[in-house]
Scaffold this motif. Structure first.
Motif, PDB file in Angstrom:
ATOM      1  N   GLU A 145      -6.769  -3.044  -0.855  1.00  0.00           N
ATOM      2  CA  GLU A 145      -5.717  -2.333  -0.019  1.00  0.00           C
ATOM      3  C   GLU A 145      -4.989  -2.921   0.978  1.00  0.00           C
ATOM      4  O   GLU A 145      -3.621  -2.851   0.970  1.00  0.00           O
ATOM      5  N   VAL A 146      -5.672  -3.513   1.745  1.00  0.00           N
ATOM      6  CA  VAL A 146      -5.046  -4.193   3.004  1.00  0.00           C
ATOM      7  C   VAL A 146      -4.152  -5.286   2.581  1.00  0.00           C
ATOM      8  O   VAL A 146      -3.047  -5.534   3.177  1.00  0.00           O
ATOM      9  N   ILE A 147      -4.847  -6.073   1.606  1.00  0.00           N
ATOM     10  CA  ILE A 147      -3.870  -7.181   0.979  1.00  0.00           C
ATOM     11  C   ILE A 147      -2.442  -6.523   0.381  1.00  0.00           C
ATOM     12  O   ILE A 147      -1.383  -7.196   0.668  1.00  0.00           O
ATOM     13  N   LYS A 148      -2.694  -5.608  -0.503  1.00  0.00           N
ATOM     14  CA  LYS A 148      -1.421  -4.944  -0.878  1.00  0.00           C
ATOM     15  C   LYS A 148      -0.383  -4.503   0.151  1.00  0.00           C
ATOM     16  O   LYS A 148       0.775  -4.835   0.038  1.00  0.00           O
ATOM     17  N   LEU A 149      -1.076  -4.085   1.361  1.00  0.00           N
ATOM     18  CA  LEU A 149      -0.090  -3.567   2.352  1.00  0.00           C
ATOM     19  C   LEU A 149       0.447  -4.870   2.909  1.00  0.00           C
ATOM     20  O   LEU A 149       1.831  -4.877   3.393  1.00  0.00           O
ATOM     21  N   LEU A 150      -0.287  -5.866   3.233  1.00  0.00           N
ATOM     22  CA  LEU A 150       0.095  -7.310   3.729  1.00  0.00           C
ATOM     23  C   LEU A 150       1.370  -7.600   3.101  1.00  0.00           C
ATOM     24  O   LEU A 150       2.249  -8.403   3.737  1.00  0.00           O
ATOM     25  N   LEU A 151       1.099  -7.704   1.664  1.00  0.00           N
ATOM     26  CA  LEU A 151       2.541  -7.962   0.753  1.00  0.00           C
ATOM     27  C   LEU A 151       3.419  -7.196   0.969  1.00  0.00           C
ATOM     28  O   LEU A 151       4.686  -7.708   1.015  1.00  0.00           O
ATOM     29  N   GLN A 152       3.280  -5.970   1.138  1.00  0.00           N
ATOM     30  CA  GLN A 152       4.466  -5.068   1.406  1.00  0.00           C
ATOM     31  C   GLN A 152       5.086  -5.300   2.742  1.00  0.00           C
ATOM     32  O   GLN A 152       6.400  -5.430   2.687  1.00  0.00           O
ATOM     33  N   VAL A 153       4.400  -5.712   3.712  1.00  0.00           N
ATOM     34  CA  VAL A 153       5.080  -6.080   5.148  1.00  0.00           C
ATOM     35  C   VAL A 153       5.772  -7.322   4.881  1.00  0.00           C
ATOM     36  O   VAL A 153       6.902  -7.489   5.430  1.00  0.00           O
ATOM     37  N   ALA A 154       5.385  -8.364   4.132  1.00  0.00           N
ATOM     38  CA  ALA A 154       5.717  -9.725   4.100  1.00  0.00           C
ATOM     39  C   ALA A 154       7.100  -9.653   3.561  1.00  0.00           C
ATOM     40  O   ALA A 154       7.825 -10.426   3.709  1.00  0.00           O
ATOM     41  N   THR A 155       7.278  -8.705   2.567  1.00  0.00           N
ATOM     42  CA  THR A 155       8.240  -8.635   1.586  1.00  0.00           C
ATOM     43  C   THR A 155       9.560  -7.786   2.284  1.00  0.00           C
ATOM     44  O   THR A 155      10.576  -7.633   1.950  1.00  0.00           O
ATOM     45  N   SER A 156       8.987  -6.876   3.587  1.00  0.00           N
ATOM     46  CA  SER A 156       9.881  -5.946   3.939  1.00  0.00           C
ATOM     47  C   SER A 156      11.482  -6.497   4.665  1.00  0.00           C
ATOM     48  O   SER A 156      12.090  -6.068   4.576  1.00  0.00           O
ATOM     49  N   ASP A 157      11.281  -7.710   4.925  1.00  0.00           N
ATOM     50  CA  ASP A 157      12.508  -8.313   5.462  1.00  0.00           C
ATOM     51  C   ASP A 157      13.349  -9.225   4.234  1.00  0.00           C
ATOM     52  O   ASP A 157      13.842  -9.938   4.613  1.00  0.00           O
ATOM     53  N   ASP A 158      12.835  -9.057   3.036  1.00  0.00           N
ATOM     54  CA  ASP A 158      13.461  -9.572   1.842  1.00  0.00           C
ATOM     55  C   ASP A 158      13.150 -11.185   1.554  1.00  0.00           C
ATOM     56  O   ASP A 158      14.003 -11.851   1.031  1.00  0.00           O
ATOM     57  N   ARG A 159      12.517 -11.578   2.567  1.00  0.00           N
ATOM     58  CA  ARG A 159      12.050 -13.010   2.299  1.00  0.00           C
ATOM     59  C   ARG A 159      10.622 -13.210   2.871  1.00  0.00           C
ATOM     60  O   ARG A 159       9.900 -12.584   3.600  1.00  0.00           O
ATOM     61  N   VAL A 160       9.948 -14.053   2.002  1.00  0.00           N
ATOM     62  CA  VAL A 160       8.618 -14.281   2.237  1.00  0.00           C
ATOM     63  C   VAL A 160       8.502 -15.700   2.616  1.00  0.00           C
ATOM     64  O   VAL A 160       8.602 -16.669   1.861  1.00  0.00           O
ATOM     65  N   THR A 161       7.878 -15.998   3.879  1.00  0.00           N
ATOM     66  CA  THR A 161       7.598 -17.412   4.345  1.00  0.00           C
ATOM     67  C   THR A 161       6.338 -17.976   3.681  1.00  0.00           C
ATOM     68  O   THR A 161       5.459 -17.241   3.541  1.00  0.00           O
ATOM     69  N   ARG A 162       6.292 -19.157   3.740  1.00  0.00           N
ATOM     70  CA  ARG A 162       5.046 -20.041   3.371  1.00  0.00           C
ATOM     71  C   ARG A 162       3.813 -19.536   4.380  1.00  0.00           C
ATOM     72  O   ARG A 162       2.765 -19.460   4.023  1.00  0.00           O
ATOM     73  N   GLU A 163       4.279 -19.444   5.806  1.00  0.00           N
ATOM     74  CA  GLU A 163       3.007 -19.110   6.712  1.00  0.00           C
ATOM     75  C   GLU A 163       2.863 -17.594   6.364  1.00  0.00           C
ATOM     76  O   GLU A 163       1.547 -17.271   6.674  1.00  0.00           O
ATOM     77  N   GLU A 164       3.597 -16.736   6.050  1.00  0.00           N
ATOM     78  CA  GLU A 164       3.161 -15.597   5.595  1.00  0.00           C
ATOM     79  C   GLU A 164       2.259 -15.409   4.244  1.00  0.00           C
ATOM     80  O   GLU A 164       1.168 -14.782   4.465  1.00  0.00           O
ATOM     81  N   ILE A 165       2.533 -16.436   3.308  1.00  0.00           N
ATOM     82  CA  ILE A 165       1.625 -16.539   1.965  1.00  0.00           C
ATOM     83  C   ILE A 165       0.292 -16.946   2.740  1.00  0.00           C
ATOM     84  O   ILE A 165      -0.661 -16.618   2.195  1.00  0.00           O
ATOM     85  N   ASP A 166       0.350 -18.013   3.509  1.00  0.00           N
ATOM     86  CA  ASP A 166      -0.832 -18.686   3.805  1.00  0.00           C
ATOM     87  C   ASP A 166      -1.883 -17.657   4.630  1.00  0.00           C
ATOM     88  O   ASP A 166      -3.027 -17.670   4.335  1.00  0.00           O
TER      89      ASP A 166
ATOM     90  N   LEU B 139      -3.327   4.580   0.809  1.00  0.00           N
ATOM     91  CA  LEU B 139      -3.080   5.141   2.390  1.00  0.00           C
ATOM     92  C   LEU B 139      -4.534   5.930   2.848  1.00  0.00           C
ATOM     93  O   LEU B 139      -4.858   5.594   4.065  1.00  0.00           O
ATOM     94  N   GLY B 140      -5.034   6.557   1.743  1.00  0.00           N
ATOM     95  CA  GLY B 140      -6.254   7.172   1.913  1.00  0.00           C
ATOM     96  C   GLY B 140      -7.233   6.544   2.138  1.00  0.00           C
ATOM     97  O   GLY B 140      -7.909   6.597   3.444  1.00  0.00           O
ATOM     98  N   LEU B 141      -7.435   5.171   1.503  1.00  0.00           N
ATOM     99  CA  LEU B 141      -8.269   4.370   1.830  1.00  0.00           C
ATOM    100  C   LEU B 141      -8.083   3.441   3.241  1.00  0.00           C
ATOM    101  O   LEU B 141      -8.962   3.371   3.982  1.00  0.00           O
ATOM    102  N   LEU B 142      -6.852   3.139   3.396  1.00  0.00           N
ATOM    103  CA  LEU B 142      -6.549   2.331   4.576  1.00  0.00           C
ATOM    104  C   LEU B 142      -7.059   3.263   5.793  1.00  0.00           C
ATOM    105  O   LEU B 142      -7.078   2.803   6.650  1.00  0.00           O
ATOM    106  N   SER B 143      -6.608   4.517   5.735  1.00  0.00           N
ATOM    107  CA  SER B 143      -6.819   5.374   6.871  1.00  0.00           C
ATOM    108  C   SER B 143      -8.416   5.604   7.158  1.00  0.00           C
ATOM    109  O   SER B 143      -8.596   6.151   8.277  1.00  0.00           O
ATOM    110  N   ASP B 144      -9.217   5.123   6.592  1.00  0.00           N
ATOM    111  CA  ASP B 144     -10.764   4.899   7.023  1.00  0.00           C
ATOM    112  C   ASP B 144     -10.985   4.048   7.969  1.00  0.00           C
ATOM    113  O   ASP B 144     -12.068   4.305   8.688  1.00  0.00           O
TER     114      ASP B 144
END
Length: 112
Positions: A14-35, A69-74
């Motif tokens: 679930e954290v990884i799913k959230l990180l992917l959401q954050v990385a795409t929030s600015d409509d671009r995903v950089t190599r650094e973000e993927i790494d 988010l229920g799991l993430l709030s743990d």
């Protein structure tokens, strides 16, 4: 009888799913973000199968699955730490990323 999934493994996915959401929030995903996301996934021991399924969404332009988010709030501190590392990792903090962090903190019940 099936073995129930490891709660920590579910949380980490679930954290990884959230990180992917954050990385795409600015409509671009950089190599650094993927790494950074891959490094975090490895540190969490997220299975390659799970990670591949999530990254395939990016590659194919499909919507990312929403994090639970229920799991993430743990463990909100671990979530915020992972998001902060991702945002700061590429050396550029975008307005959309700042707003995403604010929203995540709010959803997890963390005061600003």
């Amino acid at each position: 009888m099936a073995i129930p999934p490891n709660p920590d493994a579910r949380f980490h996915i679930e954290v990884i799913k959230l990180l992917l959401q954050v990385a795409t929030s600015d409509d671009r995903v950089t190599r650094e973000e993927i790494d950074q996301i891959i490094d975090t996934a490895r540190g969490f021991s997220v299975s390659l199968t799970e990670l591949s399924a999530l990254t395939r969404c990016l590659q194919e332009g499909k919507p990312l699955p929403p994090p639970n988010l229920g799991l993430l709030s743990d463990n909100p501190k671990a979530v915020i730490d992972a998001v902060h590392s991702l945002i700061a990792g590429d050396g550029q903090v975008d307005e959309a990323e700042i707003e995403m962090m604010r929203q995540i903190r709010e959803l997890l019940g963390i005061a600003p």
